[in-house]
Enzyme design. Structure first.
Site, short mmCIF file in Angstrom:
data_model
loop_
_atom_site.label_atom_id
_atom_site.label_comp_id
_atom_site.label_asym_id
_atom_site.label_seq_id
_atom_site.Cartn_x
_atom_site.Cartn_y
_atom_site.Cartn_z
N CYS A 1 0.80 -1.22 0.00
CA CYS A 1 0.00 0.00 0.00
C CYS A 1 0.84 1.27 0.00
O CYS A 1 2.02 1.25 0.31
CB CYS A 1 -0.88 0.10 1.24
N GLY B 1 0.73 0.23 -5.33
CA GLY B 1 -0.45 -0.62 -5.33
C GLY B 1 -1.37 -0.21 -6.45
O GLY B 1 -1.70 0.97 -6.59
N ASN C 1 -0.69 1.22 5.89
CA ASN C 1 0.30 0.51 5.08
C ASN C 1 1.13 -0.34 6.03
O ASN C 1 1.68 0.19 7.00
CB ASN C 1 1.22 1.53 4.36
N GLY C 2 1.19 -1.64 5.79
CA GLY C 2 1.99 -2.49 6.66
C GLY C 2 1.27 -3.77 6.99
O GLY C 2 0.35 -4.19 6.28
N TYR D 1 14.14 -1.34 -4.09
CA TYR D 1 13.15 -1.68 -5.11
C TYR D 1 11.83 -0.90 -5.06
O TYR D 1 11.35 -0.45 -6.09
CB TYR D 1 12.89 -3.18 -4.98
#
Ligand code: SF4
Length: 475
Positions: free
Chosen positions: A12, A38, A112-113, A254
């Protein structure tokens, strides 16, 4: 590289804004900048004097908010999310922000996570009467906040109390009656930054969103910090003692966009330095260096600069392959490599090629690219990876859930080389990566999470997890 093909996905990106007349529109642009984090769902929730408004759906940001969709999202404050979903998290009900309405006020949450203790917390909350509408971890926080509302605590105190019960990796944006609240887990595993746009404050998973909307970056949200933004300004406090800072290394390698900064270091520069470091660690006789687009280009430039081997565009990415062609199954992934990447014959034919990539997950994609380059006439293909080998699963919101998916787990570098058909294979050392990112070379307290490279996790993990090195010991 190609996220959809390799099976290495961030789950996310979140965005928030307080104090702007065009909060929804700004959030739309912010989410656009975070789209790489996402592509399967997006949503924005706004708040005005009359309550919360939310619009969300499956698809890309411009698909979800097409036409005059933003018109109904009024208010000077907003939060939003772009979402990558795992198999378990599919469905419109899991697209965020999640909005909760009650007699004590409404609340919207995006996250997010990944929470390590979500299952235990859910079971305990259900025993106390909570009913969950989604499979998302995010809803756990809402129920915990609601449960903490008994007594005379302020909303901020209730959020603090609820956050202190969470374990794992999280970056939350929470829109409440008291303001926009922003929280980062005690290890700061996921990136989250604060910025300023005129008189308005903005928060984002990545600073590239600030550049797009014309905001200036102020700072990263601190580990264990709860930052409340409202008409009184900023109020920073701790909901937990900060643990050892351990930001996800894969953000540098990345995930993050090259134009984002984390802790003041630009991602493109960090990747370039990783490429330079690799060239110091290995000497290769070759004619040309090429990077696998897009995220490996920076490292390839760095490798070329340091080694003196010229950089060339040996692989081209087809940007116009629709998302719908790329399904998260192995068969489709394999077909998808050919649709998404093409070799430049004139660059590689008759040449000894250094192919720089940022990581190897399953190895399928690397194997196909090596073959593609050889079929195009490369006489040798030397694969250099600008990160250490991925050997352990991630429990913090990155979709590498089992080590059986990872080609490097339990294999030597030479065994991996043979499987992908390369003439040589080199990975960047952990120490080299830390040095390139500007961290202390000591792995302990280096400021980075290195768990997928080392198997050493900065937090407790699921109780029933058996790690690769434990399997080898027969546990
Ligand atoms: S385990 Fe790897 S992917 Fe997961 S947070 Fe740590 S560094 Fe990032």
């Amino acid at each position: 590289m190609l996220a959809e093909l390799r099976g290495l996905n961030e789950e996310c990106g979140v965005f928030g804004i307080w104090g702007h007349d065009e909060a929804a529109q700004i959030s739309y642009y912010g989410l656009h900048a975070l789209q790489h984090r996402g592509q399967e769902g997006a949503g924005i929730a706004t708040k005005n004097g009359k309550g919360m408004h939310v619009l969300k759906g499956e698809g890309l940001v411009n698909e979800v908010f097409s036409g005059d969709a933003l018109k109904g999202l009024t208010g000077h404050t907003a939060i939003g999310q772009v979402r990558y979903t795992t198999e378990a998290g599919r469905g419109i009900e899991n697209v965020q922000p999640l909005v909760f309405r009650s007699t004590t006020g409404s609340m919207a949450i995006a996250h997010n996570g990944n929470l390590i203790n979500a299952k235990e917390l859910k079971e305990s909350l259900e025993q106390q009467g909570s009913i969950f509408q989604t499979t998302s971890d995010t809803e756990v926080l809402a129920h915990l906040i609601k449960r903490s509302s008994r007594g005379s605590l302020t909303q901020r105190d209730r959020v603090k109390k609820a956050l202190s019960m969470l374990k794992g990796a999280f970056a939350f944006v929470v829109l409440t009656e008291e303001g926009l609240m922003v929280a980062q887990d005690p290890n700061g595993l996921r990136p989250l930054s604060l910025g300023k746009l005129g008189d308005a404050y903005v928060v984002s998973s990545e600073t590239c969103a600030f550049d797009l909307i014309g905001a200036e970056t102020i700072r990263s949200i601190e580990p264990g910090e709860l930052l409340t933004i409202n008409n009184s300004g900023l109020h920073s406090e701790r909901f937990a003692q900060p643990g050892e800072r351990a930001i996800c290394s894969m953000e540098y390698v990345y995930f993050s966009r090259p134009d984002s900064d984390i802790d003041g270091l630009n991602i493109h520069m960090a990747r370039k330095r990783c490429g330079k470091q690799l060239a110091r660690e290995i000497k290769i006789d070759a004619d040309v260096v090429t990077g696998v687009p897009d995220s490996s280009i920076s490292a390839a430039i760095g490798f070329s600069e340091e080694s003196g081997i010229p950089y060339e565009l040996g692989l081209i990415k087809n940007r116009y392959v629709g998302r719908t062609f790329i399904q998260p199954t192995q068969a489709m992934r394999e077909r998808g490599v050919k649709m998404k990447l093409s070799p430049v014959h004139q660059v590689v034919e008759g040449k000894r090629v250094v192919m720089v990539d940022d990581s190897i997950v399953r190895g399928t994609t690397s194997k196909r690219i090596v073959k593609m380059l050889k079929d195009a006439g490369a006489t040798e293909v030397h694969v250099v990876i600008a990160a250490p080998p991925l050997v352990s699963p991630c429990f913090y919101g990155v979709d590498i859930s089992t080590d059986s998916e990872l080609i490097a787990t339990g294999r030597s570098v030479d065994e991996v080389r043979e499987l992908i058909g390369a003439d040589s294979l080199t990975f960047l050392s952990v120490e080299g990566m830390l040095q390139a990112i500007g961290r202390p070379a000591e792995m302990k307290n280096c400021g980075q999470c290195l768990a997928c490279f080392t198997g050493e996790y900065p937090t407790e993990i699921y109780a029933d997890t058996v790690l690769p090195h434990e399997k080898e010991l027969g546990r």
